[in-house]
Design a protein around this motif. Sequence first.
Motif, PDB file in Angstrom:
ATOM      1  N   TRP A  40      45.330  47.447  30.428  1.00  0.00           N
ATOM      2  CA  TRP A  40      44.529  48.472  31.085  1.00  0.00           C
ATOM      3  C   TRP A  40      44.791  48.498  32.582  1.00  0.00           C
ATOM      4  O   TRP A  40      45.483  49.361  33.089  1.00  0.00           O
ATOM      5  CB  TRP A  40      43.024  48.276  30.789  1.00  0.00           C
ATOM      6  N   PHE A  41      44.278  47.503  33.310  1.00  0.00           N
ATOM      7  CA  PHE A  41      44.470  47.417  34.749  1.00  0.00           C
ATOM      8  C   PHE A  41      45.374  46.213  35.013  1.00  0.00           C
ATOM      9  O   PHE A  41      44.955  45.084  34.784  1.00  0.00           O
ATOM     10  CB  PHE A  41      43.111  47.252  35.433  1.00  0.00           C
ATOM     11  N   PRO A  42      46.608  46.404  35.460  1.00  0.00           N
ATOM     12  CA  PRO A  42      47.610  45.331  35.437  1.00  0.00           C
ATOM     13  C   PRO A  42      47.519  44.321  36.573  1.00  0.00           C
ATOM     14  O   PRO A  42      48.518  43.993  37.214  1.00  0.00           O
ATOM     15  CB  PRO A  42      48.923  46.119  35.502  1.00  0.00           C
ATOM     16  N   ILE A  43      46.332  43.813  36.846  1.00  0.00           N
ATOM     17  CA  ILE A  43      46.197  42.785  37.878  1.00  0.00           C
ATOM     18  C   ILE A  43      45.198  41.723  37.429  1.00  0.00           C
ATOM     19  O   ILE A  43      44.339  41.974  36.581  1.00  0.00           O
ATOM     20  CB  ILE A  43      45.743  43.361  39.239  1.00  0.00           C
ATOM     21  N   ARG A  44      45.339  40.538  38.028  1.00  0.00           N
ATOM     22  CA  ARG A  44      44.364  39.469  37.889  1.00  0.00           C
ATOM     23  C   ARG A  44      43.894  39.065  39.282  1.00  0.00           C
ATOM     24  O   ARG A  44      44.676  39.125  40.234  1.00  0.00           O
ATOM     25  CB  ARG A  44      44.969  38.253  37.185  1.00  0.00           C
ATOM     26  N   PHE A  45      42.629  38.623  39.376  1.00  0.00           N
ATOM     27  CA  PHE A  45      42.098  38.175  40.662  1.00  0.00           C
ATOM     28  C   PHE A  45      41.120  37.042  40.432  1.00  0.00           C
ATOM     29  O   PHE A  45      40.182  37.157  39.641  1.00  0.00           O
ATOM     30  CB  PHE A  45      41.413  39.328  41.395  1.00  0.00           C
ATOM     31  N   LEU A  46      41.348  35.919  41.130  1.00  0.00           N
ATOM     32  CA  LEU A  46      40.563  34.694  40.944  1.00  0.00           C
ATOM     33  C   LEU A  46      40.548  34.279  39.476  1.00  0.00           C
ATOM     34  O   LEU A  46      39.552  33.753  38.962  1.00  0.00           O
ATOM     35  CB  LEU A  46      39.129  34.871  41.466  1.00  0.00           C
ATOM     36  N   ASN A  47      41.651  34.528  38.793  1.00  0.00           N
ATOM     37  CA  ASN A  47      41.734  34.315  37.357  1.00  0.00           C
ATOM     38  C   ASN A  47      43.208  34.244  36.978  1.00  0.00           C
ATOM     39  O   ASN A  47      43.739  35.117  36.311  1.00  0.00           O
ATOM     40  CB  ASN A  47      41.023  35.468  36.638  1.00  0.00           C
ATOM     41  N   GLN A  48      43.868  33.187  37.430  1.00  0.00           N
ATOM     42  CA  GLN A  48      45.319  33.090  37.307  1.00  0.00           C
ATOM     43  C   GLN A  48      45.785  33.086  35.860  1.00  0.00           C
ATOM     44  O   GLN A  48      45.140  32.507  34.982  1.00  0.00           O
ATOM     45  CB  GLN A  48      45.811  31.819  38.009  1.00  0.00           C
ATOM     46  N   SER A  49      46.903  33.733  35.620  1.00  0.00           N
ATOM     47  CA  SER A  49      47.565  33.688  34.320  1.00  0.00           C
ATOM     48  C   SER A  49      47.744  32.227  33.895  1.00  0.00           C
ATOM     49  O   SER A  49      48.089  31.374  34.706  1.00  0.00           O
ATOM     50  CB  SER A  49      48.924  34.377  34.433  1.00  0.00           C
ATOM     51  N   GLN A  50      47.507  31.949  32.604  1.00  0.00           N
ATOM     52  CA  GLN A  50      47.538  30.547  32.194  1.00  0.00           C
ATOM     53  C   GLN A  50      47.922  30.374  30.733  1.00  0.00           C
ATOM     54  O   GLN A  50      47.775  31.274  29.911  1.00  0.00           O
ATOM     55  CB  GLN A  50      46.182  29.888  32.419  1.00  0.00           C
ATOM     56  N   MET A  51      48.432  29.183  30.437  1.00  0.00           N
ATOM     57  CA  MET A  51      48.512  28.653  29.090  1.00  0.00           C
ATOM     58  C   MET A  51      47.560  27.465  29.057  1.00  0.00           C
ATOM     59  O   MET A  51      47.303  26.839  30.095  1.00  0.00           O
ATOM     60  CB  MET A  51      49.940  28.241  28.728  1.00  0.00           C
ATOM     61  N   SER A  52      47.013  27.147  27.898  1.00  0.00           N
ATOM     62  CA  SER A  52      46.030  26.063  27.809  1.00  0.00           C
ATOM     63  C   SER A  52      46.555  24.931  26.952  1.00  0.00           C
ATOM     64  O   SER A  52      47.091  25.159  25.860  1.00  0.00           O
ATOM     65  CB  SER A  52      44.713  26.579  27.213  1.00  0.00           C
TER      66      SER A  52
END
Length: 289
Positions: A270-282
Amino acid sequence: MTLSKLITDRDGDVEMKKGKQFIIISSILAVVSTVIKIYHDTNFFKVQPVHIQTKKIPKGSSFSILQLSDIHNKVFINNNEMFINKVSKINADVIVLTGDLIDRKTKELVHVFHLVEKLIAINPRVYFVSGNHEWDNPKREELFNGLRNRGVILLDNKSRTITLANTRLTLIGVADFTTQHADLDLAMQSREQADYTVLLSHAPDISWMLADTPIDVTLSGHTHGGQIRFPFIGGIVAPGQGYFPKLDKGLYPMKNGKYVYVDSGVGTTWFPIRFLNQSQMSLIKITGE
């Protein structure tokens, strides 16, 4: 007008000008910092460690599960080379893909097939359950067949029991809950007795159904952690939960020693950005206590 009055007025003008300059410079720095943070969180990933202790496996024993969720056909720098290298270095016992490998708008599957081929080369224990974007994409059958042909084990409404060192682990998978493809009863039918049971469900919304099941931990995604988060507030909105979601990101203890873990994921939609929520693997580590 006296000389002292002129000096006072001039000093006041200087202070006002300095105040305006400070506000302008601070505003510019805030905007630049925000843009840099957005770019970083969207285009650079991290490994999120998660540790769960249990009495259901022998004390001192452990196993690890690497969870990749909500990739949405995301490709990092150098055709995911750094991403794949990190997976290799982690060397988890099991890799799980908890839905939305592709976006509903994805037209080409080249990138996602390249990624899963690399994952299988690293670890043949790769398991997948579908998300809502798979079911919304007309190429879903091509995707599902391509995953099978490359060695990925599809666990939509199925289960699989494996032995890791001295621990028997059952993975139960359900197809996407939000698009009404999940069948937990069917998935449980083939379940074998095991020391520990993990449910793979793209959406955490299924958690209300799990109280009387033998499932120890549920691994989900779907929410993207809100994708955009704010201090002290967290995610503003998540699909299926609306505003200020309760299960948006992280490890949630449930009744009877059970847990639900919601991974905020790799990609965006939808909205192609992240903020204070970094892309991650767990990286989920289960340890006997």
